[in-house]
Design a protein around this motif. Sequence first.
Motif, PDB file in Angstrom:
ATOM      1  N   ASN A  81       0.783  -1.236   0.000  1.00 46.44           N
ATOM      2  CA  ASN A  81       0.000   0.000   0.000  1.00 46.44           C
ATOM      3  C   ASN A  81       0.822   1.298   0.000  1.00 46.44           C
ATOM      4  O   ASN A  81       0.268   2.374   0.199  1.00 46.44           O
ATOM      5  N   SER A 135       2.437   0.378  -7.217  1.00 44.60           N
ATOM      6  CA  SER A 135       1.744   0.191  -8.501  1.00 44.60           C
ATOM      7  C   SER A 135       1.344   1.540  -9.085  1.00 44.60           C
ATOM      8  O   SER A 135       1.393   1.727 -10.310  1.00 44.60           O
ATOM      9  N   SER A 136       0.983   2.498  -8.216  1.00 46.11           N
ATOM     10  CA  SER A 136       0.624   3.833  -8.719  1.00 46.11           C
ATOM     11  C   SER A 136       1.853   4.484  -9.356  1.00 46.11           C
ATOM     12  O   SER A 136       1.764   5.106 -10.419  1.00 46.11           O
ATOM     13  N   CYS A 183      -2.195   2.556 -17.258  1.00 45.96           N
ATOM     14  CA  CYS A 183      -2.843   2.023 -16.060  1.00 45.96           C
ATOM     15  C   CYS A 183      -2.792   0.510 -16.056  1.00 45.96           C
ATOM     16  O   CYS A 183      -3.819  -0.157 -15.944  1.00 45.96           O
ATOM     17  N   LEU A 223      -2.935  -2.771 -11.171  1.00 45.74           N
ATOM     18  CA  LEU A 223      -4.111  -2.531 -10.351  1.00 45.74           C
ATOM     19  C   LEU A 223      -3.715  -1.756  -9.097  1.00 45.74           C
ATOM     20  O   LEU A 223      -2.758  -2.113  -8.407  1.00 45.74           O
ATOM     21  N   VAL A 224      -4.488  -0.675  -8.834  1.00 44.06           N
ATOM     22  CA  VAL A 224      -4.191   0.156  -7.654  1.00 44.06           C
ATOM     23  C   VAL A 224      -5.403   0.097  -6.752  1.00 44.06           C
ATOM     24  O   VAL A 224      -6.529   0.167  -7.220  1.00 44.06           O
ATOM     25  N   SER A 225      -5.176  -0.065  -5.447  1.00 43.14           N
ATOM     26  CA  SER A 225      -6.326   0.036  -4.544  1.00 43.14           C
ATOM     27  C   SER A 225      -5.851   0.438  -3.172  1.00 43.14           C
ATOM     28  O   SER A 225      -4.651   0.366  -2.873  1.00 43.14           O
ATOM     29  N   ASP A 226      -6.798   0.855  -2.333  1.00 41.83           N
ATOM     30  CA  ASP A 226      -6.395   1.254  -0.979  1.00 41.83           C
ATOM     31  C   ASP A 226      -6.293   0.042  -0.069  1.00 41.83           C
ATOM     32  O   ASP A 226      -5.996   0.172   1.109  1.00 41.83           O
ATOM     33  N   ARG A 227      -6.525  -1.165  -0.637  1.00 41.91           N
ATOM     34  CA  ARG A 227      -6.370  -2.382   0.193  1.00 41.91           C
ATOM     35  C   ARG A 227      -4.944  -2.881   0.087  1.00 41.91           C
ATOM     36  O   ARG A 227      -4.471  -3.198  -1.015  1.00 41.91           O
ATOM     37  N   THR A 280      -2.643  -5.656  -2.718  1.00 40.30           N
ATOM     38  CA  THR A 280      -3.353  -5.733  -4.002  1.00 40.30           C
ATOM     39  C   THR A 280      -2.508  -6.456  -5.050  1.00 40.30           C
ATOM     40  O   THR A 280      -2.994  -7.318  -5.764  1.00 40.30           O
ATOM     41  N   THR A 281      -1.223  -6.099  -5.157  1.00 36.37           N
ATOM     42  CA  THR A 281      -0.375  -6.715  -6.184  1.00 36.37           C
ATOM     43  C   THR A 281       0.114  -8.067  -5.680  1.00 36.37           C
ATOM     44  O   THR A 281       0.716  -8.167  -4.616  1.00 36.37           O
TER      45      THR A 281
END
Length: 451
Positions: A234, A238-239, A248, A251-255, A258-259
């Motif tokens: 986090n 990835s961002s 893009c 995959l980006v997420s606030d969890r 993720t990767t």
Amino acid sequence: MYHTDDTIAAIASAPEGSARGIIRISGPAVPAILSACFQPAGGEQLICTDRASARRGTVSLQRPRARRLDAEVYLWPEGRSYTRQTSAELHTIGSPPLLSAALQAVCAAGARAAEPGEFTLRAFLAGRLDLTQAEGVLGVIDARGDEQLRQSLGQLAGNLARPLGQLRDSLLDLLAHLEAGLDFVEEDIEFVTRQQLDEQIQDALTQVERIADQLAKRRRSDAAPRVVLVGSPNVGKSSLFNALANRCAALVSDRPGTTRDYLTARLDLGGQQCELIDTAGHESAHAAIASAARDFAASQAASGDLVCLCLDATRPTVDWEREQLATVPAVPRLIVWTKCDRGRPMELPTAVATSAHTGQGLDELRGVLSQVLAHTRGESAASLTAERCGASLQAAGESLRRAGALIGALEGEELIASELRLALGQLGQVVGAVYTDDILDRVFSRFCIGK
Ligand SMILES: Nc1nc2c(ncn2[C@@H]2O[C@H](COP(=O)(O)OP(=O)(O)OP(=O)(O)O)[C@@H](O)[C@H]2O)c(=O)[nH]1
Ligand SMILES: [Mg+2]
């Protein structure tokens, strides 16, 4: 012309100093040099036998003042050393001034300071290695990462030398048969049929193409250095990957977590290409999948040319991150602060502050990556060999193709033989059976002194 009849010496250990220092000596005067400057413990004489041996003793130093330095000497008789000459190594404390004084003592006793790569050059001239293996030695010394080391060790072990040697032998046999046939042309004796000739030439062509292809593939695969993004879950790896790659893909997420798999993208850093790799965040999870992802990230990091350790500027560092900062990395490392639009990074030398959301620091990061990569990248043995031999392999292939066409057109055997000679000459340049001082300079000037 290269001379091998004098005796050369050089410091063979790390120039910046190390626990053990090594002075390597090779040539016929090794016994005389050692008896002049090395005193074995116990007062006995150092005798060069037909077996490798080791003795403790002292080296007499003259400069900056006369003194004796404890050392061990390892001695290899002619025919049993790397260079196949009588050779010795003096092992002592790895202090640069002491080693340089010991080298002076060895040179004062009759050795000449070795040129870069001269020990390996002597090994090549003595027939111990072919040129592809000499490049393997260089590849092992300069290897960055496991993959380059694996390839270079393979090349040193002969994975190019062997098939090339077999190919040359079979072409030489074929040429001998053809030439013998030419000698007996009046008697109409045929040593090899047209069909055999055609089959063997096609076979040789397939092998040349396979070797050229293999070298080109390896060269492509290590043409772009690898930059691996690592960090806790986090933190925004990835961002950052997406922002640098301008797409893009990841995959980006606030969890956190993720990767799981890794993604790669080609980056152009103002002319310097690199492969950017996004990895799974480091975490102390027990789930098998997370731990496999973490192991995979670690192996990617170990085989990278540069690791970007991503740290989240919006929170204090965690234990694992502090551990990382406290250890000297095996692979060159850059610290990258992420999310700097929302937090202030801690002061750390040579860290770059970025934000994938605002684009802050991304140009600076590209610039630093390009600079660091220009200095960290070592070429693999395959790259060196591919660069040197690409044209020769191509020319050998063309000669074999022409020879095949001549057989098809039922042309005379003199013409076929002359194409085979050309192909053999080109393959000879690849392995170093045919060489010029120029070719040797190109290969051996890349080595450092002492190797
Ligand atoms: N404000 C801000 N948020 C960011 C930035 N970069 C990433 N984030 C957010 O941080 C969260 C995690 O981002 P990811 O890029 O998925 O992080 P990661 O390190 O790849 O995470 P894992 O794959 O789980 O290890 C997401 O909610 C992103 O939107 C940034 O530059 N600024
Ligand atoms: Mg991710």
